[in-house]
Design a protein around this motif. Structure first.
Motif, PDB file in Angstrom:
ATOM      1  N   ASN A 210      39.504  46.114  41.683  1.00 51.54           N
ATOM      2  CA  ASN A 210      38.892  46.795  40.545  1.00 51.54           C
ATOM      3  C   ASN A 210      39.880  47.749  39.867  1.00 51.54           C
ATOM      4  O   ASN A 210      39.950  47.823  38.634  1.00 51.54           O
ATOM      5  CB  ASN A 210      37.653  47.568  40.991  1.00 51.54           C
TER       6      ASN A 210
ATOM      7  N   TYR B 248      41.199  47.598  36.001  1.00 53.42           N
ATOM      8  CA  TYR B 248      41.181  48.718  35.063  1.00 53.42           C
ATOM      9  C   TYR B 248      42.578  48.984  34.509  1.00 53.42           C
ATOM     10  O   TYR B 248      42.753  49.269  33.316  1.00 53.42           O
ATOM     11  CB  TYR B 248      40.651  49.976  35.749  1.00 53.42           C
TER      12      TYR B 248
ATOM     13  N   LEU C 279      35.235  42.634  35.644  1.00 50.78           N
ATOM     14  CA  LEU C 279      34.547  43.744  36.317  1.00 50.78           C
ATOM     15  C   LEU C 279      33.041  43.529  36.317  1.00 50.78           C
ATOM     16  O   LEU C 279      32.359  43.838  37.303  1.00 50.78           O
ATOM     17  CB  LEU C 279      34.902  45.062  35.621  1.00 50.78           C
TER      18      LEU C 279
END
Length: 527
Positions: free
Chosen positions: A406, A410, A460
């Motif tokens: 994750n 990002y 995501l």
């Protein structure tokens, strides 16, 4: 929470003339002083305006690790907010009253800083202790493997997909009903706004009606009506859903009309001068058309649900928080139910038949827009989340890997966004304010970076949905042995998906190649 209204003020009085500076150097009352004191009081008590849980993490922790994590977050947040108050308040004071104001701001900042940091440390310690106290129960439930930790309710729950499936089918409200209510609210507010401004039902003369007729709207249609008409028609003739020979051409014509009419500038030009005025190839593709075409294949919906961003791009619908949460929970439940059905042959011992059908499914999905990348993401998440079931060590490693994935996503999203901005800025500085005046390579660089941003956001969304859906799947109220088989079947399915996504070592496909393939001109599609 009581609304903060600043310092109490005296009743209004008759306006008095401003005092003039006195010759002996003595100053009259400073109009800035009361303003400064009001700002310091407002800033100094701003933490009182926040809901406590918005700043500090006070939810019930699952175990000692969750408690320590929650506690650390509270400490960090309290420290950051404290330092911020210590920095901001003196700066505001100095700006308003110079050194004297800075001193007042510093005093208020010190009080706020110690209060926030102290509160953060206290909450952090409490959360750690709570997590430690909950650890024995967490270990016991993990060993049993029958209950799932519900992150929203903060309790251990038992899932039964068959019962949930029945309730979902018997409920009187579908997803379309929820979206329909939100759409009706929006339409009513839009209608009221048009009535107030006298725009409702206004006739409009245009040079050409063709694009309006393609979408089935009148020239005086609002932006919302145009967007709704496009989505309704596009969903019916999307090449992934409709196999009719004319579907591709209809979808292309809809997209062309929508690209022109959804942009105020190109629509005004089209209305005034006609189709030839906007058919010069410089129409930028709208983000919603690009997104739904590249990533919105309905073939993937049984395995990842309807992507959240497809709801955000429905501009004629404004969903409230409760509606969004309801739709997401239903999405996760449907994915879990579909996965249980997909894994049934493996659980029943028919491994060969399962592998054959899985490979056939993977090949079909890979042929869709962005199919290889989406297939790789899904396979990776299947394997990652299935490992939680097999052993405590695998579960710990999987959690760390999931967090790392994750964070990387990002980071990629931020990098791609920065690259898009810099490419746009470079073109604008060289060629003017419009990037379309730049070189073809610069335009493609911006578009490719934006596609990367959209894909990472989609990743995501998929990762979160699959994590929750698989958690339900592997805590279903079935024999423990069957739950283990589901986990092993998911790992095998993930391997098949990822192997199929890699293909046979062919040349990698670029974002622009994917874009051209998805939006190929009609004449090049016809055979």
């Amino acid at each position: 929470m009581e609304e903060h209204r600043g310092p109490a003020q005296e009743p209004p009085q008759a306006e008095q003339p401003k005092p003039e500076p006195r010759e002996n150097g003595e100053k009259g009352p400073s109009p800035r002083r009361s303003e400064l004191e009001a700002q310091i009081a407002s800033l100094g008590s701003r933490h009182d305006q926040l809901q406590f849980n918005d700043l500090f993490s006070t939810n019930r922790p699952q175990n000692v690790l969750a408690g320590a994590s929650s506690g650390l977050k509270s400490i960090v947040k309290g420290t950051l907010c404290g330092v911020a108050s210590l920095t901001v308040l003196p700066a505001v004071g100095y700006k308003q009253e110079g050194v004297q104001g800075a001193a007042k701001g510093l005093a208020a900042g010190v009080i706020g800083c110690f209060g926030l940091v102290g509160t953060g440390i206290t909450i952090g310690g409490v959360q750690t202790v709570r997590g430690l106290a909950n650890t024995p129960e967490a270990i016991q439930e993990y060993i049993k493997g029958k209950k799932r930790w519900d992150k929203s309710k903060r309790v251990w729950v038992v899932d039964n997909l068959e019962e949930e499936k029945k309730r979902l089918r018997e409920t009187g409200e579908s997803d379309d009903d929820i979206i329909g209510k939100a759409r009706k609210r929006f339409e009513e507010s839009e209608k009221e706004a048009n009535a107030r401004h006298g725009h409702e039902g206004t006739e409009k003369a245009v040079a050409c009606r063709e694009y309006y007729d393609v979408l089935g709207v009148e020239p005086h249609a609002t932006d919302v009506q145009i967007k709704r008409a496009y989505y309704v028609k596009a969903s019916k003739c999307h090449p992934d859903k409709c196999k009719a020979p004319e579907a591709k051409q209809q979808f292309q014509e809809l997209s062309e009309a929508y690209q022109v009419l959804s942009d105020p500038g190109s629509r005004a030009k089209y209305d005034a001068e006609g189709k030839d005025a906007v058919n010069n190839g410089d129409n930028q593709m709208s983000p919603n058309v690009m997104y739904t075409t590249l990533f919105g294949s309905e073939a993937f919906e049984p395995y990842i649900g309807k992507l959240s961003f497809s709801l955000y791009f429905m501009s004629d619908v404004v969903l409230n928080r409760e509606e969004m949460e309801t739709l997401q929970l239903r999405r996760e439940l449907r994915v879990a139910i579909n996965l249980a059905s997909l894994l049934r042959p493996f659980v029943d011992g028919h491994r060969t038949a399962f592998e054959d059908s899985a490979r056939e499914l993977a090949l079909s999905l890979r042929s869709r827009s962005f199919g290889d990348r989406l297939l790789h993401v899904i396979g990776h998440e299947y394997k990652l989340n299935a490992r939680h079931r097999l052993s405590l060590w695998d579960s710990s490693i999987a959690k760390v890997q999931g967090t790392t994935d994750n964070l990387l996503s990002y980071s990629k999203m931020a990098t791609s966004g920065y690259n898009a901005y810099m490419s746009y800025k470079k073109a604008a500085e060289r060629q003017g304010s419009d990037v379309r005046n730049g070189s073809h390579a610069e335009e493609e660089a911006v578009t490719s970076s934006l596609i990367d941003v959209a894909f990472e956001a989609t990743y995501l969304d998929i990762a979160k949905t699959l994590a929750n859906a698989i958690d339900k799947l592997l805590h279903d109220d079935i024999p423990n042995e069957d739950r283990d088989k589901r986990a092993k079947g998911l790992i095998l399915l993930g391997d098949i998906f990822m192997d199929t996504a890699r293909g046979d070592g062919q040349v990698p496909i670029t974002n622009m190649d994917r874009l051209r393939s998805a939006f190929m001109p009609v004449q090049n599609r016809e055979e």
